[in-house]
Design a protein around this motif. Structure first.
Motif, mmCIF file in Angstrom:
data_model
loop_
_atom_site.group_PDB
_atom_site.id
_atom_site.type_symbol
_atom_site.label_atom_id
_atom_site.label_comp_id
_atom_site.label_asym_id
_atom_site.label_seq_id
_atom_site.Cartn_x
_atom_site.Cartn_y
_atom_site.Cartn_z
ATOM 1 N N UNK A 172 0.780 -1.463 -0.095
ATOM 2 C CA UNK A 172 0.047 0.034 0.079
ATOM 3 C C UNK A 172 0.880 1.348 -0.181
ATOM 4 N N UNK A 173 1.855 1.194 0.773
ATOM 5 C CA UNK A 173 2.808 2.580 0.779
ATOM 6 C C UNK A 173 3.720 2.728 -0.528
ATOM 7 N N UNK A 174 3.926 1.568 -1.159
ATOM 8 C CA UNK A 174 4.840 1.796 -2.327
ATOM 9 C C UNK A 174 4.597 2.663 -3.204
ATOM 10 N N UNK A 175 5.421 3.240 -4.075
ATOM 11 C CA UNK A 175 5.422 4.144 -5.262
ATOM 12 C C UNK A 175 4.487 3.477 -6.240
ATOM 13 N N UNK A 176 3.577 4.337 -6.994
ATOM 14 C CA UNK A 176 2.700 3.840 -7.870
ATOM 15 C C UNK A 176 3.111 2.542 -8.825
ATOM 16 N N UNK A 177 4.315 2.967 -9.314
ATOM 17 C CA UNK A 177 4.815 1.871 -10.282
ATOM 18 C C UNK A 177 4.953 0.641 -9.816
ATOM 19 N N UNK A 178 5.687 0.274 -8.453
ATOM 20 C CA UNK A 178 5.967 -0.649 -7.630
ATOM 21 C C UNK A 178 4.737 -1.345 -7.426
ATOM 22 N N UNK A 179 3.511 -0.492 -7.043
ATOM 23 C CA UNK A 179 2.346 -1.106 -6.416
ATOM 24 C C UNK A 179 1.584 -1.623 -7.675
ATOM 25 N N UNK A 180 1.750 -0.997 -8.710
ATOM 26 C CA UNK A 180 0.809 -1.570 -10.108
ATOM 27 C C UNK A 180 1.549 -2.795 -10.509
ATOM 28 N N UNK A 181 3.069 -2.947 -10.469
ATOM 29 C CA UNK A 181 3.552 -4.214 -10.702
ATOM 30 C C UNK A 181 3.159 -5.279 -9.837
ATOM 31 N N UNK A 182 3.004 -5.003 -8.551
ATOM 32 C CA UNK A 182 2.604 -5.793 -7.412
ATOM 33 C C UNK A 182 1.316 -6.304 -7.839
ATOM 34 N N UNK A 183 0.432 -5.702 -7.981
ATOM 35 C CA UNK A 183 -0.945 -6.305 -8.114
ATOM 36 C C UNK A 183 -1.196 -6.883 -9.547
ATOM 37 N N UNK A 184 -0.150 -6.596 -10.516
ATOM 38 C CA UNK A 184 -0.161 -7.313 -11.699
ATOM 39 C C UNK A 184 0.444 -8.748 -11.468
ATOM 40 N N UNK A 185 1.421 -8.848 -10.697
ATOM 41 C CA UNK A 185 1.865 -10.170 -10.291
ATOM 42 C C UNK A 185 0.631 -10.834 -9.731
ATOM 43 N N UNK A 186 0.144 -10.500 -8.405
ATOM 44 C CA UNK A 186 -0.895 -10.930 -7.862
ATOM 45 C C UNK A 186 -1.859 -11.634 -8.763
ATOM 46 N N UNK A 187 -2.372 -10.629 -9.665
ATOM 47 C CA UNK A 187 -3.478 -11.209 -10.641
ATOM 48 C C UNK A 187 -2.909 -12.224 -11.393
ATOM 49 N N UNK A 188 -1.717 -12.587 -11.618
ATOM 50 C CA UNK A 188 -1.378 -13.690 -12.474
ATOM 51 C C UNK A 188 -0.624 -14.856 -11.564
ATOM 52 N N UNK A 189 -0.901 -14.694 -10.217
ATOM 53 C CA UNK A 189 -0.473 -15.880 -9.321
ATOM 54 C C UNK A 189 -1.380 -16.890 -9.261
ATOM 55 N N UNK A 190 -0.919 -18.104 -9.067
ATOM 56 C CA UNK A 190 -1.689 -19.247 -9.105
ATOM 57 C C UNK A 190 -2.431 -19.647 -7.696
ATOM 58 N N UNK A 191 -1.701 -18.938 -6.708
ATOM 59 C CA UNK A 191 -2.350 -18.613 -5.646
ATOM 60 C C UNK A 191 -1.765 -17.540 -4.653
ATOM 61 N N UNK A 192 -2.793 -17.008 -3.759
ATOM 62 C CA UNK A 192 -2.215 -15.893 -2.766
ATOM 63 C C UNK A 192 -2.629 -16.649 -1.664
ATOM 64 N N UNK A 193 -1.744 -16.240 -0.586
ATOM 65 C CA UNK A 193 -2.014 -16.754 0.826
ATOM 66 C C UNK A 193 -1.611 -15.539 1.650
ATOM 67 N N UNK A 194 -2.351 -15.300 2.385
ATOM 68 C CA UNK A 194 -2.173 -14.034 3.555
ATOM 69 C C UNK A 194 -1.751 -14.834 4.885
ATOM 70 N N UNK A 195 -0.491 -14.575 5.239
ATOM 71 C CA UNK A 195 -0.253 -15.082 6.514
ATOM 72 C C UNK A 195 -0.876 -14.591 7.735
ATOM 73 N N UNK A 196 -1.075 -13.014 7.570
ATOM 74 C CA UNK A 196 -2.090 -12.472 8.452
ATOM 75 C C UNK A 196 -2.902 -11.419 7.676
ATOM 76 N N UNK A 197 -3.980 -11.166 8.159
ATOM 77 C CA UNK A 197 -4.923 -10.194 7.466
ATOM 78 C C UNK A 197 -4.437 -8.763 7.551
ATOM 79 N N UNK A 198 -4.031 -8.500 8.780
ATOM 80 C CA UNK A 198 -3.594 -7.085 9.180
ATOM 81 C C UNK A 198 -1.965 -7.171 9.404
ATOM 82 N N UNK A 199 -1.372 -5.897 9.228
ATOM 83 C CA UNK A 199 -0.254 -5.874 9.606
ATOM 84 C C UNK A 199 0.066 -5.856 11.332
ATOM 85 N N UNK A 200 1.201 -6.716 11.461
ATOM 86 C CA UNK A 200 1.702 -6.688 12.869
ATOM 87 C C UNK A 200 3.191 -6.675 13.015
#
Length: 184
Positions: free
Chosen positions: A90-118
């Motif tokens: 969320x706090x990354x620069x826009x280009x890094x954030x866009x790339x991050x979401x693009x990769x997540x969109x192509x991933x075979x699965x996504x696991x959240x180890x935690x829902x919220x930051x701690x």
């Protein structure tokens, strides 16, 4: 993801730890990315098909992109994004954030180890990566402190195969080369 034997996880430094910082056009960064891609291709040749990326900036994202490239030619290859928390990018620069979401969109699965930051969610993510993989591919500069150092030490303790790429020399080594915790 229960087939741990054909699964490799990635760990490595974020851009601020590299001499070139965020300049991916730097020849040293391009050389490192090329060696990273070669090592991932060698793991595929050795029978690895499942890849786990923690999706931090730098090494994790570059590794994920290499896996996606290889998956185009070999659909048996799978990318699993193991995220420490929902808001990781969320706090990354826009280009890094866009790339991050693009990769997540192509991933075979996504696991959240935690829902919220701690405060331990990154550590928990790194342990999850090692716990679910037979091998760890690390871009590691040998420093004793930090998440990458702790992840490599944990992988050693757990008896994982470890492949280390030195980010400066781009040399590749296998096995027990990591110093223990620093004594201060």
């Amino acid at each position: 993801m229960d087939h741990i034997k054909n699964c490799c996880a990635f760990t490595g430094h974020r851009p601020r730890k590299f001499p070139w910082k965020y300049d991916e056009a730097d020849s040293r960064c391009m050389a490192l990315k090329a060696v990273l891609a070669e090592q991932i291709a060698a793991l595929v040749d050795a029978g690895f098909t499942q890849f786990l990326s923690g999706m931090a900036e730098g090494t994790d994202v570059w590794s994920a992109l290499s896996v996606l490239d290889l998956r185009e030619k070999n659909p048996a290859i799978k990318l699993h994004c193991i995220l420490p928390c929902k808001e990781q990018g969320d706090k990354w620069v826009a280009s890094s954030r866009d790339l991050y979401h693009s990769i997540l969109g192509q991933a075979d699965s996504i696991v959240y180890v935690s829902r919220v930051y701690h405060k331990n969610c990154m550590l928990d993510r790194n342990r999850f990566l090692v716990d679910h993989a037979a091998a760890l591919l690390a871009v590691y500069n040998g420093e004793r402190r930090g998440g990458t150092a702790a992840t490599v030490r944990y992988a050693q303790k757990m008896g994982r195969e470890i492949i280390v790429i030195d980010p400066i020399t781009c040399s590749v080594s296998h096995g027990d080369i990591v110093p223990g915790p620093a004594h201060s």
